[in-house]
Design a protein around this motif. Structure first.
Motif, PDB file in Angstrom:
ATOM      1  N   PRO A 111      26.350  47.285  32.753  1.00  0.00           N
ATOM      2  CA  PRO A 111      26.053  46.558  33.982  1.00  0.00           C
ATOM      3  C   PRO A 111      27.309  46.283  34.799  1.00  0.00           C
ATOM      4  CG  PRO A 111      26.042  45.060  32.100  1.00  0.00           C
ATOM      5  CD  PRO A 111      26.183  46.453  31.545  1.00  0.00           C
ATOM      6  N   ASP A 112      27.174  46.390  36.116  1.00  0.00           N
ATOM      7  CA  ASP A 112      28.287  46.029  37.005  1.00  0.00           C
ATOM      8  C   ASP A 112      27.920  44.845  37.894  1.00  0.00           C
ATOM      9  OD1 ASP A 112      26.547  47.167  38.839  1.00  0.00           O
ATOM     10  OD2 ASP A 112      27.879  48.822  39.410  1.00  0.00           O
ATOM     11  N   ALA A 113      26.711  44.281  37.702  1.00  0.00           N
ATOM     12  CA  ALA A 113      26.258  43.156  38.511  1.00  0.00           C
ATOM     13  C   ALA A 113      25.387  42.240  37.671  1.00  0.00           C
ATOM     14  CB  ALA A 113      25.476  43.650  39.724  1.00  0.00           C
ATOM     15  N   CYS A 114      25.596  40.948  37.821  1.00  0.00           N
ATOM     16  CA  CYS A 114      24.739  39.940  37.191  1.00  0.00           C
ATOM     17  C   CYS A 114      24.328  38.938  38.266  1.00  0.00           C
ATOM     18  CB  CYS A 114      25.451  39.228  36.052  1.00  0.00           C
ATOM     19  SG  CYS A 114      24.510  37.817  35.395  1.00  0.00           S
ATOM     20  N   LEU A 115      23.064  38.993  38.663  1.00  0.00           N
ATOM     21  CA  LEU A 115      22.514  38.038  39.625  1.00  0.00           C
ATOM     22  C   LEU A 115      22.032  36.810  38.857  1.00  0.00           C
ATOM     23  CD1 LEU A 115      21.394  37.194  42.416  1.00  0.00           C
ATOM     24  CD2 LEU A 115      19.327  38.502  41.850  1.00  0.00           C
ATOM     25  N   ILE A 116      22.488  35.643  39.269  1.00  0.00           N
ATOM     26  CA  ILE A 116      22.105  34.382  38.637  1.00  0.00           C
ATOM     27  C   ILE A 116      21.177  33.635  39.580  1.00  0.00           C
ATOM     28  CG2 ILE A 116      22.954  32.158  37.765  1.00  0.00           C
ATOM     29  CD1 ILE A 116      25.655  33.676  37.220  1.00  0.00           C
ATOM     30  N   ASN A 117      19.965  33.366  39.128  1.00  0.00           N
ATOM     31  CA  ASN A 117      18.981  32.610  39.896  1.00  0.00           C
ATOM     32  C   ASN A 117      18.741  31.267  39.223  1.00  0.00           C
ATOM     33  OD1 ASN A 117      18.581  34.722  41.655  1.00  0.00           O
ATOM     34  ND2 ASN A 117      16.719  35.458  40.671  1.00  0.00           N
TER      35      ASN A 117
END
Length: 211
Positions: A111-117
């Motif tokens: 992974p190159d992105a981690c979206l935190i909601n």
């Protein structure tokens, strides 16, 4: 140690799995790392291209971060609020995301992105596809922390039948392959209090955004 018991890995659709309790042994390292990311790049309510403010508060970590504004949905290397690079993805995030992908049969996920909601009580996420990435051959890995939620997982059209999955603190959903572009969403979060995260649900979504 990661859970290895097969009964904790539940197939929900072709190439899509629920990993029950996968994160439970890692709260002591996972939650402090989450707090550090949010400190560096604060949560905010982004607006959709049509001007609708999302009920879910968001931030990112990793090389790339998912953003939305009047210019559209896209990945950006910089936080538009701070104009700084997004915080580096914590090693515990990456380790667990890669391990979850392998458990679900997806080797070599980087992974190159981690979206935190962050979902407060009353917030939700409408049915949608994850389709802003450059290469759909990589899976999506989604962590659930805090308050429980109902996750709707459908098919490759908005009208396709959906299944409702109860997600609890520590659960992970992984989907890719034949289900990579399936529609999915989170129903309205009900009132509650989690002993570690209070009146919130946090969702960490790991993606390979670039080819």
């Amino acid at each position: 140690m990661l859970f290895s018991d097969e009964e904790n890995t539940i197939q929900i659709a072709p190439d899509a799995y629920l990993l029950k309790g996968f994160l439970l042994r890692h709260s002591n390292t996972l939650l402090p790392a989450l707090a550090e990311v949010i400190k560096a790049s604060p949560l905010r309510h982004m607006a959709t291209p049509n001007g609708y403010q999302m009920s879910v508060a968001m931030t990112n970590s990793g090389e790339w971060g998912w953003v939305t504004d009047q210019q559209g949905y896209r990945y950006s290397k910089r936080d538009p609020v701070t104009n700084l690079l997004w915080p580096a993805m914590p090693s515990i995030f990456r380790q667990l995301a890669v391990s979850a992908a392998k458990t679900a049969g997806f080797e070599d996920f980087e992974p190159d992105a981690c979206l935190i909601n962050r979902y407060a009580v009353g917030s939700k996420l409408s049915l949608h596809q994850d389709k802003d990435e450059a290469d759909f051959s990589h899976p999506i890995v989604s962590f659930s922390l805090g308050l429980p939620a109902i996750f709707d997982f459908g098919g490759n059209t908005r009208e396709a039948p959906k299944i409702a999955i109860s997600l609890e603190h520590g659960d992970v959903i992984v989907w890719g392959g034949r289900s990579r572009l399936n529609f999915h969403g989170i129903r309205t979060i009900k009132a509650g209090q989690h002993p570690l995260l209070g009146p919130y649900r946090f969702n960490l979504t790991f993606r390979r955004s670039q080819a």
